[in-house]
Motif scaffolding. Sequence first.
Motif, mmCIF file in Angstrom:
data_model
loop_
_atom_site.group_PDB
_atom_site.id
_atom_site.type_symbol
_atom_site.label_atom_id
_atom_site.label_comp_id
_atom_site.label_asym_id
_atom_site.label_seq_id
_atom_site.Cartn_x
_atom_site.Cartn_y
_atom_site.Cartn_z
ATOM 1 N N GLN A 77 3.764 2.091 -10.720
ATOM 2 C CA GLN A 77 2.363 2.001 -10.306
ATOM 3 C C GLN A 77 2.180 2.327 -8.826
ATOM 4 O O GLN A 77 1.110 2.787 -8.411
ATOM 5 C CB GLN A 77 1.811 0.600 -10.591
ATOM 6 N N VAL A 78 3.236 2.078 -8.044
ATOM 7 C CA VAL A 78 3.137 2.385 -6.611
ATOM 8 C C VAL A 78 2.863 3.868 -6.409
ATOM 9 O O VAL A 78 1.946 4.263 -5.673
ATOM 10 C CB VAL A 78 4.436 1.958 -5.886
ATOM 11 N N PHE A 79 3.626 4.719 -7.069
ATOM 12 C CA PHE A 79 3.507 6.153 -6.847
ATOM 13 C C PHE A 79 2.400 6.782 -7.690
ATOM 14 O O PHE A 79 2.010 7.923 -7.443
ATOM 15 C CB PHE A 79 4.856 6.817 -7.116
ATOM 16 N N GLN A 80 1.875 6.033 -8.636
ATOM 17 C CA GLN A 80 0.692 6.483 -9.353
ATOM 18 C C GLN A 80 -0.566 6.325 -8.506
ATOM 19 O O GLN A 80 -1.557 7.033 -8.719
ATOM 20 C CB GLN A 80 0.535 5.697 -10.661
ATOM 21 N N PRO A 114 -0.466 10.519 -0.891
ATOM 22 C CA PRO A 114 0.704 11.161 -0.275
ATOM 23 C C PRO A 114 0.815 10.932 1.223
ATOM 24 O O PRO A 114 1.925 10.835 1.758
ATOM 25 C CB PRO A 114 0.493 12.647 -0.606
ATOM 26 N N ASP A 115 -0.316 10.823 1.917
ATOM 27 C CA ASP A 115 -0.251 10.671 3.370
ATOM 28 C C ASP A 115 0.140 9.257 3.802
ATOM 29 O O ASP A 115 0.282 8.995 4.992
ATOM 30 C CB ASP A 115 -1.577 11.073 4.020
ATOM 31 N N ARG A 116 0.345 8.354 2.826
ATOM 32 C CA ARG A 116 0.772 6.989 3.173
ATOM 33 C C ARG A 116 2.212 6.709 2.755
ATOM 34 O O ARG A 116 2.711 5.596 2.919
ATOM 35 C CB ARG A 116 -0.172 5.981 2.518
ATOM 36 N N GLU A 149 4.605 5.857 5.751
ATOM 37 C CA GLU A 149 4.408 4.497 6.259
ATOM 38 C C GLU A 149 5.081 3.475 5.356
ATOM 39 O O GLU A 149 5.693 2.512 5.830
ATOM 40 C CB GLU A 149 2.918 4.207 6.375
ATOM 41 N N LEU A 150 4.999 3.668 4.044
ATOM 42 C CA LEU A 150 5.680 2.760 3.121
ATOM 43 C C LEU A 150 7.188 2.822 3.327
ATOM 44 O O LEU A 150 7.861 1.789 3.331
ATOM 45 C CB LEU A 150 5.331 3.108 1.676
ATOM 46 N N ALA A 151 7.718 4.024 3.518
ATOM 47 C CA ALA A 151 9.158 4.158 3.760
ATOM 48 C C ALA A 151 9.566 3.387 5.015
ATOM 49 O O ALA A 151 10.591 2.694 5.036
ATOM 50 C CB ALA A 151 9.533 5.629 3.885
ATOM 51 N N ARG A 152 8.763 3.502 6.059
ATOM 52 C CA ARG A 152 9.074 2.776 7.299
ATOM 53 C C ARG A 152 9.045 1.268 7.073
ATOM 54 O O ARG A 152 9.912 0.528 7.554
ATOM 55 C CB ARG A 152 8.063 3.169 8.386
ATOM 56 N N GLN A 153 8.044 0.786 6.311
ATOM 57 C CA GLN A 153 7.943 -0.648 6.049
ATOM 58 C C GLN A 153 9.124 -1.157 5.222
ATOM 59 O O GLN A 153 9.654 -2.245 5.475
ATOM 60 C CB GLN A 153 6.628 -0.940 5.329
ATOM 61 N N VAL A 154 9.544 -0.365 4.236
ATOM 62 C CA VAL A 154 10.691 -0.761 3.412
ATOM 63 C C VAL A 154 11.954 -0.839 4.252
ATOM 64 O O VAL A 154 12.733 -1.791 4.154
ATOM 65 C CB VAL A 154 10.867 0.233 2.239
ATOM 66 N N LEU A 171 9.247 9.560 -0.651
ATOM 67 C CA LEU A 171 9.676 8.317 -0.002
ATOM 68 C C LEU A 171 11.174 8.329 0.240
ATOM 69 O O LEU A 171 11.643 7.937 1.320
ATOM 70 C CB LEU A 171 9.278 7.117 -0.863
ATOM 71 N N ALA A 172 11.954 8.781 -0.758
ATOM 72 C CA ALA A 172 13.396 8.833 -0.592
ATOM 73 C C ALA A 172 13.787 9.753 0.559
ATOM 74 O O ALA A 172 14.705 9.457 1.329
ATOM 75 C CB ALA A 172 14.054 9.291 -1.892
ATOM 76 N N GLY A 173 13.078 10.873 0.705
ATOM 77 C CA GLY A 173 13.372 11.779 1.799
ATOM 78 C C GLY A 173 13.141 11.148 3.161
ATOM 79 O O GLY A 173 13.949 11.318 4.089
#
Length: 355
Positions: free
Chosen positions: A107-110, A114-116, A119-124, A159-161
Motif C-alpha cells: 500500500q505504501v508504493f500504491q 514518486p517525488d516523496r 524522503e521516505l528512504a532518508r527516514q527509513v 526507494l531501494a536505489g
Amino acid sequence: MRLFRPVQFPRLLPLLLPAALIALGPCGCTGHEPPRRAFYYWKTRVELTPPQVKLLERLQVDRLFIRFFDVGWDAAAGQAVPVAPCQFDGPLAPTAETVPVIFFKNQVFQNLPPDRVSELARQVWQKTGRMADANTLTFRELQLDCDWTENTRSGFFSLAGHLRRDCAAAGVALSATVRLHQVKYPDRTGLPPVDRVTLMFYNMGRIQSGDGPMSIYNSEDARRYTASIAAYPLPLDLALPAFGWTIHSRAGRVLELLTEVGDTDLHGNKDFRPLSPDRYMALRSFFFRGVYVMAGDEFRVESVRPELALEAARLAASAMGPPKGRLTVALFDLNERNLGLYGPEEYEKIYRCFD
C-alpha cells in the motif's frame, strides 16, 4: 543524533562442533566455501532465551536477520508510517551479527507520490540507524522485504536505489528478499537495485481452508521454479522454512494466520473437534488466544517439520548452482515454539546440505 557509522566486525574464531554433529555428513558436496549460517527473528520484542543463544553458538550461526519495523500507509495522514518497531529487551548472541530487516507493505508504493520516495528512504535509513545506535548495534547489511507487484515495482525500486546510495556511503550492503515467481520471471518482475537478494524458498502455495497442498512448502510447487534459480542474474542467498502457522477460516473464507497456535494447542482441546490430522472445528463461540472464534470456524495447522525442511534444503541446494560470492543460508524463524520441533542435529543437517 550522532552520525551512524557501522563498524567492521572482527572475524570470529570457529567453534568446535560436537563429534556427533560432525559425523552427520552433508546432503551433498558443492566444493565451495561453506555458507554463512543465519536465522530470521520475527518478533516485535527481541529477547533471546538462554537455549536460543546456546543453539546459535552451537550451530556457529553468525547472522541474525531481525525485523526492525514495518512501513505501512496511513490513509488519514496521507503518508508512510513506521509500524510496530521492535523492542530490544535482552542480549543478542555474541557470535552473530545483526542484519536489520524492514518490511514494506505494498500500500505504501500504491499511494506514495514518486517525488516523496527519496524522503521516505532518508527516514527509513535514519530510523534504522537510531534504533541500532540506541541498542549499541552495528551492522554491515540492511535488508528490504517487499513482495512488490507490477504496480508497486517502480516505487519500491526507486526507494531501494536511494537507500543503496546511503548504504554504500556507510560501508553497508543492501539486500532485498525475492519470491520464487520473481526469480523465475526476472524480465517481467524486474531486478531490484541492490547488492544481493535472498530467495524466500517458502510461502509458495495458496493459503486456503480445507484440504489441499500446504501453502508454506510443498515439493510440487517448488519444482516449478527450481530450474530458474541458478540463472538468476544477481548474487543470491537463501531462506528456508522451519516454522508453522494455523489458518483460521470461517465458511471457507480465510480470516487470519495464527503464528502462535499449533497442533498442541488444538489437539485434545474440548472446544475443538478434529476433522482430520491437521484440521479442527470450533464447537462454540469464544475468545481463543485473543482471537474471537465462532462455532463452526475451522483451523488448519501447517507445520514444516524437520524431515520436510530437510527435503526443501536438498531441493534448493541441487538448484542453486555456483554461488556469486559467499552464500548465506538463513532459516525462518527462531522462536521457542520451533525449538520444540527441531533439535541441533536437525538444524545441522539442513545447513550441511550447502557445505
